[in-house]
Design an enzyme around this catalytic site. Structure first.
Site, PDB file in Angstrom:
ATOM      1  N   GLY A  12      79.896  37.829  16.821  1.00 21.26           N
ATOM      2  CA  GLY A  12      79.778  36.511  16.075  1.00 21.26           C
ATOM      3  C   GLY A  12      78.650  36.559  15.369  1.00 21.26           C
ATOM      4  O   GLY A  12      77.917  37.315  15.105  1.00 21.26           O
ATOM      5  N   ASP A 210      82.381  36.455  29.270  1.00 15.84           N
ATOM      6  CA  ASP A 210      82.282  37.737  30.082  1.00 15.84           C
ATOM      7  C   ASP A 210      80.778  38.353  30.164  1.00 15.84           C
ATOM      8  O   ASP A 210      80.384  38.963  31.116  1.00 15.84           O
ATOM      9  CB  ASP A 210      83.017  38.806  29.239  1.00 15.84           C
ATOM     10  CG  ASP A 210      84.468  38.415  28.929  1.00 15.84           C
ATOM     11  OD1 ASP A 210      85.186  37.844  29.923  1.00 15.84           O
ATOM     12  OD2 ASP A 210      85.202  38.756  27.970  1.00 15.84           O
ATOM     13  N   HIS A 231      83.430  17.686  23.517  1.00 16.23           N
ATOM     14  CA  HIS A 231      83.226  17.247  22.183  1.00 16.23           C
ATOM     15  C   HIS A 231      84.380  15.923  22.195  1.00 16.23           C
ATOM     16  O   HIS A 231      85.317  16.130  22.731  1.00 16.23           O
ATOM     17  CB  HIS A 231      83.694  18.181  21.145  1.00 16.23           C
ATOM     18  CG  HIS A 231      83.619  17.917  19.971  1.00 16.23           C
ATOM     19  ND1 HIS A 231      84.145  16.752  19.397  1.00 16.23           N
ATOM     20  CD2 HIS A 231      82.574  18.357  19.005  1.00 16.23           C
ATOM     21  CE1 HIS A 231      83.724  16.619  17.905  1.00 16.23           C
ATOM     22  NE2 HIS A 231      82.603  17.598  17.898  1.00 16.23           N
ATOM     23  N   ARG A 268      77.029  13.253  21.724  1.00 26.54           N
ATOM     24  CA  ARG A 268      78.435  13.494  22.149  1.00 26.54           C
ATOM     25  C   ARG A 268      78.628  13.066  23.635  1.00 26.54           C
ATOM     26  O   ARG A 268      79.701  12.835  23.829  1.00 26.54           O
ATOM     27  CB  ARG A 268      78.594  15.057  21.945  1.00 26.54           C
ATOM     28  CG  ARG A 268      78.711  15.508  20.435  1.00 26.54           C
ATOM     29  CD  ARG A 268      78.968  16.971  20.448  1.00 26.54           C
ATOM     30  NE  ARG A 268      78.755  17.034  18.713  1.00 26.54           N
ATOM     31  CZ  ARG A 268      78.833  18.299  18.519  1.00 26.54           C
ATOM     32  NH1 ARG A 268      78.846  19.265  19.343  1.00 26.54           N
ATOM     33  NH2 ARG A 268      78.953  18.598  17.101  1.00 26.54           N
ATOM     34  N   ARG A 363      73.492  19.516  23.691  1.00 33.49           N
ATOM     35  CA  ARG A 363      73.117  20.095  22.203  1.00 33.49           C
ATOM     36  C   ARG A 363      73.293  18.926  21.004  1.00 33.49           C
ATOM     37  O   ARG A 363      74.564  18.450  21.168  1.00 33.49           O
ATOM     38  CB  ARG A 363      73.845  21.351  22.146  1.00 33.49           C
ATOM     39  CG  ARG A 363      73.824  22.036  20.801  1.00 33.49           C
ATOM     40  CD  ARG A 363      74.830  23.038  20.525  1.00 33.49           C
ATOM     41  NE  ARG A 363      76.210  22.689  20.586  1.00 33.49           N
ATOM     42  CZ  ARG A 363      76.915  22.359  19.351  1.00 33.49           C
ATOM     43  NH1 ARG A 363      76.645  23.130  18.131  1.00 33.49           N
ATOM     44  NH2 ARG A 363      78.201  22.040  19.570  1.00 33.49           N
ATOM     45  N   SER A 368      73.579  24.684  17.060  1.00 36.81           N
ATOM     46  CA  SER A 368      73.968  25.921  17.512  1.00 36.81           C
ATOM     47  C   SER A 368      73.904  27.118  16.402  1.00 36.81           C
ATOM     48  O   SER A 368      73.550  28.020  16.453  1.00 36.81           O
ATOM     49  CB  SER A 368      75.458  25.792  18.268  1.00 36.81           C
ATOM     50  OG  SER A 368      75.885  27.173  18.460  1.00 36.81           O
ATOM     51  N   LEU A 369      74.836  26.675  15.377  1.00 40.48           N
ATOM     52  CA  LEU A 369      74.657  27.635  14.309  1.00 40.48           C
ATOM     53  C   LEU A 369      73.212  28.013  13.680  1.00 40.48           C
ATOM     54  O   LEU A 369      72.819  29.182  13.368  1.00 40.48           O
ATOM     55  CB  LEU A 369      75.514  26.815  12.975  1.00 40.48           C
ATOM     56  CG  LEU A 369      76.796  27.190  12.951  1.00 40.48           C
ATOM     57  CD1 LEU A 369      77.542  26.397  11.746  1.00 40.48           C
ATOM     58  CD2 LEU A 369      77.523  28.280  13.209  1.00 40.48           C
TER      59      LEU A 369
END
Ligand SMILES: Cc1cc2nc3c(=O)[nH]c(=O)nc-3n(C[C@H](O)[C@H](O)[C@H](O)COP(=O)(O)OP(=O)(O)OC[C@H]3O[C@@H](n4cnc5c(N)ncnc54)[C@H](O)[C@@H]3O)c2cc1C
Length: 535
Positions: A12, A210, A231, A268, A363, A368-369
């Site tokens: 990612g 994982d 969200h 949020r 957050r 996050s990006l």
């Protein structure tokens, strides 16, 4: 057996950014991922990436830091937040320089929009395809530099000796073979664990945590696992995200009587709780963007319209969108130091799988990006520096991995794990969701423990070697059960409400818990404790 300096697991945004920066430092890098990079969850990010550029209205890194610390509710490291926010403008300029097609203002500046919980207009965006455009541009760079990218390899386990990472074992999904890769530094960039709320999440099936489960089994410390962000606006019934950019642009939340009931741009956790309270009263909740007009919607948030049409048969230009909050982002993860190294030597973690102490209890949208790119680039440098001082690991045996896989293939099929996965998702959502208390969490914990003891009865049907998705999903389910237990233990231990963790039996914040929770294995037992957040 392959060898490299830096093994990056997960392709990612965090994995690709790490690999590119390690490559720039002349490290020999291999990227390994369960899917192709372009299918990583980063491609789903819509709203934007934060940086105090001040292109639309006055802003400053200081204000970005203040907003981030406020949302984190005392559980972030000021030092790490400062580093993240101060490096944000340079991170955007780097992305712009490598070709990310950011939307522009009429003056050709990078366009910005407002997301929730912030004082200013700060999120840079590419329409509502921001993550997709970033991911594709990073992947273009990886291809241009010919960094090896081994796709469709599933991480089975980490190779760790004397608390030092040596490499990892993978299952080649195409060929049904176990492969071992040895490395001086191993970087986990395997994403978050919100997928454990199966059926009630914006996340893909990849988000079973994982990498986090494997780091935990190998002896790494995890932190703040109870903090899962819900969200507020997922399409009711499907969990498909309707981006915060819709509210940022002026979208309103209304109940079935057409009445507004909350500040749409509050953090949020607050908005999700307000919606939840409407839903439990039996009311429907809608996001209304119809007043923004067709041309605005098609220009700035076209994906939201397409998602509504495709998955709900609703055209938001003409009618309100039925929504419900679902699990979206995991603030907890592998506990890392300021160099992004876990408590295992040479094992680094970055992106949503890590807790780099910037999000704390909650957050901010758009952070996050930013984290995956800014800290991904830092992590590439740290992992390279570590590798420079390390010697190449000696070969390791994969015998125990092959035995474990064989045992799994031979399990009887007395119970269907897909049903258990659906049950677990539903129980976690109802009992360890937006609101939780001791009774609900204890119920969820005993259910998860019971399902865990039944795992040996949950064999698989497909015993083939080629593209055995039945096997992969079974492996993922087992990892998600490990994480579910840790989330529940941490949520039970934190007897207060803070950020995304809201206990109805302890509705206030409590100074005793102005600490991060840590989870680790001691002689095979899960231990949960609290420690000061190192600033
Ligand atoms: C719908 C949606 C919208 C979002 N919008 C925004 C936004 O506008 N702004 C923002 O800042 N954030 C947003 N986020 C959050 C943000 O997109 C993610 O936190 C971020 O992209 C995570 O990046 P990552 O690289 O850490 O993980 P991912 O992108 O999830 O990548 C993880 C990688 O690890 C691989 N992997 C996982 N398990 C294994 C395994 N066992 N073996 C091998 N490989 C494995 C996966 O295949 C993948 O390549 C959004 C999230 C979602 C779901």
């Amino acid at each position: 057996m392959l060898h490299c300096d830096i093994l990056v697991i997960g392709s990612g945004g965090a994995g690709l950014a790490t690999a590119l920066s390690a490559y720039e430092k002349n490290a020999n890098v291999i990227i390994v991922g369960e899917t192709y990079p372009t299918r990583s969850q980063t491609c789903m990010a819509q709203g934007g990436i934060n940086a105090a550029l001040g292109n639309i209205s006055a802003d400053s890194p200081k204000q970005h830091i203040d907003d981030t610390l406020k949302a984190a509710a005392g559980l972030a490291s000021e030092r790490m937040v400062k580093r993240l926010c101060e490096s944000a403008p340079e991170t955007i300029f780097w992305l712009d320089a490598i070709g990310v097609p950011f939307s522009r203002t009429p003056e050709n500046k990078i366009a910005q929009r407002r997301l929730g919980g912030t004082a200013n207009t700060r999120a840079c965006y590419s329409q509502d395809y921001t993550g997709l455009k970033i991911l594709h541009t990073l992947y273009d760079q990886v291809l241009a530099h010919e960094i090896p990218c081994l796709n469709e390899r599933f991480l089975l386990d980490l190779a760790v000796e004397n608390n030092t990472a040596k490499g990892a074992f993978f299952y080649n999904i195409r060929e049904g073979k176990i492969e071992t890769i040895l490395a001086k530094s191993v970087v986990l960039a395997t994403g978050g664990y919100s997928g454990i709320y199966h059926g009630y999440t914006t996340n893909t099936r990849q988000s079973s945590g994982d990498g986090i489960a494997m780091a935990f089994r190998a002896g790494a410390v995890l932190s703040n696992m109870e903090f899962v962000q819900f969200h507020p606006t997922a399409l009711k019934g499907s969990g498909i995200l309707i981006s915060e950019s819709a509210r940022g642009a002026g979208g309103t939340l209304i109940n079935q009587h057409g009445a507004r009931f909350t500040d749409e741009l509050a953090p949020r956790d607050q908005v999700s709780r307000a919606i939840w309270q409407e839903l439990v009263k039996g009311d429907q909740v809608y996001l209304d963007i119809s007043h923004l007009g067709e041309s605005f919607i098609d220009e700035y948030i076209p994906q939201e319209r397409k998602l509504c049409l495709t998955y709900a048969g609703i055209d938001p230009v003409h009618e309100p969108i039925p929504i419900a909050p679902v699990a979206h982002y995991s603030m907890g993860g592998i506990c890392v130091d300021q160099n992004h190294m876990s408590t295992i030597n040479g094992l680094f973690a970055v992106g949503e799988c890590a807790n780099a102490k910037v999000h704390g209890a909650n957050r901010l949208g758009g952070n996050s990006l930013l984290e995956i790119i800014a800290f991904g680039r830092e992590c590439g440098v740290s992992a390279t520096n570590y590798a420079t001082q390390s010697t190449a690991p000696h070969p390791v045996s994969d015998r125990h991995i092959a035995d474990r896989l064989q045992q799994l293939l031979e399990l009887p099929q007395q119970q269907n794990f897909y049903d258990m996965r659906a049950d677990t998702g539903s129980i976690l959502y109802q009992k360890a969701g937006i609101l939780r208390d001791k009774a609900s969490l204890s119920f969820a914990k005993s259910t998860v423990e019971q399902i865990t003891t039944q795992l040996p009865e949950m064999g698989i049907v497909d015993r083939g070697n080629i593209y055995n998705t039945n096997l992969i999903e079974r492996l993922k389910f087992e990892n998600s059960m490990v994480l579910a237990r840790i989330v529940l233990e941490s949520a039970l231990a934190r007897e207060e409400s803070r950020g995304a963790h809201f206990r109805t039996d302890f509705p206030q914040q409590h100074p005793d818990y102005h600490k991060e929770s840590i989870s680790f294995l001691d002689k095979g037992h899960l231990i949960t404790r609290f420690q000061e957040v190192v600033s």
